[in-house]
Scaffold this active site. Sequence first.
Site, short mmCIF file in Angstrom:
data_model
loop_
_atom_site.label_atom_id
_atom_site.label_comp_id
_atom_site.label_asym_id
_atom_site.label_seq_id
_atom_site.Cartn_x
_atom_site.Cartn_y
_atom_site.Cartn_z
N ASP A 232 0.87 -1.17 0.00
CA ASP A 232 0.00 0.00 0.00
C ASP A 232 0.90 1.22 0.00
O ASP A 232 1.43 1.63 1.04
CB ASP A 232 -0.91 -0.01 1.22
CG ASP A 232 -1.83 1.20 1.28
OD1 ASP A 232 -1.74 2.06 0.38
OD2 ASP A 232 -2.63 1.30 2.23
N TYR B 190 -12.44 11.54 -8.21
CA TYR B 190 -11.45 11.09 -9.19
C TYR B 190 -10.86 12.29 -9.95
O TYR B 190 -9.65 12.40 -10.11
CB TYR B 190 -12.12 10.13 -10.16
CG TYR B 190 -11.24 9.59 -11.25
CD1 TYR B 190 -10.28 8.61 -10.99
CD2 TYR B 190 -11.37 10.04 -12.57
CE1 TYR B 190 -9.49 8.09 -12.00
CE2 TYR B 190 -10.58 9.53 -13.58
CZ TYR B 190 -9.64 8.56 -13.30
OH TYR B 190 -8.85 8.05 -14.30
N LYS C 270 -6.93 13.52 -9.93
CA LYS C 270 -6.12 13.60 -11.15
C LYS C 270 -5.69 15.03 -11.45
O LYS C 270 -4.58 15.27 -11.96
CB LYS C 270 -6.90 13.01 -12.33
CG LYS C 270 -7.11 11.50 -12.22
CD LYS C 270 -5.79 10.73 -12.20
CE LYS C 270 -6.02 9.23 -12.31
NZ LYS C 270 -4.75 8.47 -12.33
#
Length: 242
Positions: free
Chosen positions: A47, A135, A139
Amino acid sequence: MTALLAGGESPIGLAIAEALARDGHRVVGAGLAPCADPVYTRYETADLSDPERAREVVATALDTLGGLDVLVLATAAMPVAPVTATTDEQWHTALRATLDVAFNLCRATLPHLRRAVVAVGSVNSFLSAPGLPAYAAAKGGLDALMRQIALEYGASGIRANVVAPGLIGGEDLENAAEGYPVGRTGTPRDVGEAVAFLASPAASFITGVTLPVDGGLSIASPAAYLRPDLRARFPRIPENRT
């Protein structure tokens, strides 16, 4: 030549690893899920949003490869919900998977890196789609982080760039392809080739950019595809062109 690739277990990650290996890189991969693909010199299941695990993976890569030329960031999570329905967990999951991983690895890698960071972003960082606030924010933050690295570390010989894919695959490819000027959606190989180019010495004067790898999606007005009168203006090219 050597590379560390985060997100190496995904189809896009594997395509990137194959393109880098073809160009002569030995690649250490890392990701949440195990991967036994022989393209990797070594693969670490980790992770990477955990700063300590990220440092450990970077140390392993340096020890295995004897140094690092390239860092590739290809991790993400895409929870789907409008802003008011996005939960705290969805928001933080998206940020951890993209931004925390990127920051942790860049912070640990930059003192040792010799050439380039290449991040896999998304057209959703500059083209909005419903249901993707977490998201898109993650980004978009990745784009900003790469520009910052490009500015601060350019004099040290390190470049930082982003490839921004459009739709890669999809459940309804025939309908989705209608919005792409090239007439198709993307493949993992399309992304892999773009990453390999930006990682290579051939891109030595390119830094701080976000390169759409989207078949022209980001240049097309939606009206060109939604209005029949405008669609009729597209030239009809014979299929048997030579």
